[in-house]
Scaffold this active site. Structure first.
Site, mmCIF file in Angstrom:
data_model
loop_
_atom_site.group_PDB
_atom_site.id
_atom_site.type_symbol
_atom_site.label_atom_id
_atom_site.label_comp_id
_atom_site.label_asym_id
_atom_site.label_seq_id
_atom_site.Cartn_x
_atom_site.Cartn_y
_atom_site.Cartn_z
ATOM 1 N N ASP A 133 50.931 113.465 77.686
ATOM 2 C CA ASP A 133 49.863 113.531 76.691
ATOM 3 C C ASP A 133 48.642 114.282 77.197
ATOM 4 O O ASP A 133 47.895 114.855 76.400
ATOM 5 C CB ASP A 133 49.424 112.115 76.285
ATOM 6 C CG ASP A 133 50.484 111.379 75.484
ATOM 7 O OD1 ASP A 133 51.268 112.054 74.798
ATOM 8 O OD2 ASP A 133 50.527 110.138 75.553
ATOM 9 N N TYR A 177 58.036 104.719 61.253
ATOM 10 C CA TYR A 177 58.564 105.941 61.865
ATOM 11 C C TYR A 177 59.206 105.575 63.206
ATOM 12 O O TYR A 177 58.682 105.928 64.265
ATOM 13 C CB TYR A 177 57.457 106.976 62.083
ATOM 14 C CG TYR A 177 56.700 107.366 60.840
ATOM 15 C CD1 TYR A 177 57.348 107.994 59.782
ATOM 16 C CD2 TYR A 177 55.336 107.100 60.723
ATOM 17 C CE1 TYR A 177 56.649 108.346 58.632
ATOM 18 C CE2 TYR A 177 54.631 107.450 59.584
ATOM 19 C CZ TYR A 177 55.293 108.071 58.541
ATOM 20 O OH TYR A 177 54.607 108.423 57.404
ATOM 21 N N SER A 212 46.134 102.820 65.398
ATOM 22 C CA SER A 212 45.984 101.882 66.509
ATOM 23 C C SER A 212 44.750 102.231 67.340
ATOM 24 O O SER A 212 44.165 103.305 67.195
ATOM 25 C CB SER A 212 47.239 101.890 67.382
ATOM 26 O OG SER A 212 47.447 103.174 67.938
ATOM 27 N N VAL A 274 44.839 109.515 72.752
ATOM 28 C CA VAL A 274 44.768 109.768 74.191
ATOM 29 C C VAL A 274 44.303 111.204 74.412
ATOM 30 O O VAL A 274 43.506 111.502 75.291
ATOM 31 C CB VAL A 274 46.139 109.520 74.849
ATOM 32 C CG1 VAL A 274 46.083 109.856 76.333
ATOM 33 C CG2 VAL A 274 46.562 108.068 74.645
ATOM 34 N N ALA A 275 44.830 112.088 73.580
ATOM 35 C CA ALA A 275 44.389 113.491 73.562
ATOM 36 C C ALA A 275 44.183 113.843 72.084
ATOM 37 O O ALA A 275 43.713 113.009 71.324
ATOM 38 C CB ALA A 275 45.423 114.378 74.241
#
Length: 392
Positions: A133, A177, A212, A274-275
């Site tokens: 990531d 998903y 999230s 995260v990115a």
């Protein structure tokens, strides 16, 4: 009632109230003048890009490869491979080879799909592709070394490539998903259909977010929603790291919501994870107005999406979010125009052909900086298109 039509009292009331009404209009207009002026300036300075040969993104390739104009030596490449900053690939005689190890096989498979699409037109080369990531080459590291990553900030020298998620290996979201978001070309069709079912006038004017807690930067919107649910409907869902309600700011996790169901709302929020966030490109196709929080994290197509032209920029700390929401609610036509421009950009310039084209242009340009002839490493596996793997 005829007396009222010609009454001096009526004339007096009209003369008395007219300046007051004009004053309110002027006050309302001046209240949003800063935003309106910013939009107008952004539109004046905006230069639409060409759809020909994915040239829209050529500047990104040029900028990312600039640190390597002095050449990439065999020694430099050996050092990158040794440090395990990504997965090592080689292309020789129009065949693709890879080291045995790949940290995330489905991500590597998504990358390999696009390389194999253009393999017949690529010269010999080798490269290290990071499928983690996070980027790997901070600018304080000297000299710069060539590592391909899907996302970065301006503090990194990584070379951006279109993420594996355009084909497979996207983030799994249980239960909606379970194997990832799936192919971009197919998902585009689903979103466009949903957008048609929810035209602008039918959309809910409450701002919306489900996701999230991958970054605490999202917290202020969740807290604002709890304070003012008519303005914002934002809740945290679970992810793999969820352990308790502490991970959802003290309340039970909300149910995950399909991205096609986001199209019911006029205003959709995008945050970094995260990115860079994989949802960004999807939100535009709803025909909704995208509120993009922060501007540090990039994917290859971000630079051509312009604030105020294609989306509403929001400060990272969300200190201006309430004012921005009030502005778009008070200026619905302006909001709709921005939403339409954002949707059209993704429709026109982020098709599957654009992804394949970018891969070809990127690797072709990159190969010019290799200052040596690539020698195929023994023990590397040839990567064959999946459609051919059923032969054995």
């Amino acid at each position: 009632m005829e007396w009222w039509a010609s009454s001096p009292l009526r004339l007096w009331l009209l003369l008395f109230l007219l300046p007051s009404a004009q004053g309110r209009q002027k006050e309302s207009g001046s209240k949003w003048k800063v935003f309106i002026d910013q939009i107008n300036r952004s539109l004046e300075n905006y230069e639409p890009c060409s759809s020909q040969n994915c040239s829209c993104y050529h500047g990104v390739i040029e900028e990312d490869l600039t640190p390597f104009r002095g050449g990439i030596s065999r020694k430099m490449m050996a050092e990158v491979v040794r440090r395990k900053l990504g997965t090592h690939y080689q292309i020789t005689k129009n065949r693709l080879y890879r080291e045995n190890d790949c940290m995330f096989p489905s991500r590597c498979s998504g990358v390999e799909h696009f390389i194999l699409e253009v393999i017949g037109r690529l010269p010999d080369m080798e490269m290290v592709i990071n499928v983690r990531d996070y980027p790997q080459v901070p600018k304080w590291m000297e000299p710069a070394i060539p590592v391909f990553s899907f996302s970065k900030t301006s503090e990194y020298h990584d070379i951006m490539y279109p993420a594996w998620t355009f084909w497979e290996g996207g983030p799994a979201v249980w239960p909606i998903y379970p194997t990832g978001l799936g192919r971009w070309d197919l998902f585009r069709e689903d979103l466009v259909r949903s957008a048609a079912q929810w035209p602008w006038k039918k959309k809910n004017s409450t701002a919306y977010f489900r996701g999230s807690r991958t970054s605490p930067e999202r917290d202020p919107l969740i807290l604002l929603s709890r304070k003012n649910p008519k303005l914002v409907d934002a809740e945290y869902t679970k992810n793999q790291a969820w352990k308790s309600m502490k991970d959802t700011l003290g309340k039970p996790a909300a149910k995950d919501v399909h991205l096609v169901d986001h199209c019911k709302y006029k205003y959709l929020f995008n945050f970094r994870g995260v990115a860079a966030s994989f949802r960004f490109k999807h939100l535009f196709l709803c025909g909704s107005l995208v509120f993009h929080v922060g501007d540090e994290w990039l994917e290859f197509f971000y630079p051509q999406l312009k604030p105020w032209v294609h989306y509403i920029p929001v400060k990272t700390d969300l200190s201006n979010v309430q004012e921005l929401l009030q502005f778009v609610k008070a200026n619905d036509d302006v909001a709709q125009e921005i939403a339409e421009r954002g949707s059209q950009f993704i429709r026109n310039h982020l098709q599957m052909d654009d992804i394949t084209c970018y891969w070809e242009n990127l690797l072709s340009e990159y190969s010019k900086f290799l200052s040596y002839n690539v020698t195929r490493r023994k023990g590397y596996d040839q990567i064959i298109p999946k459609m051919l793997k059923t032969e054995l």
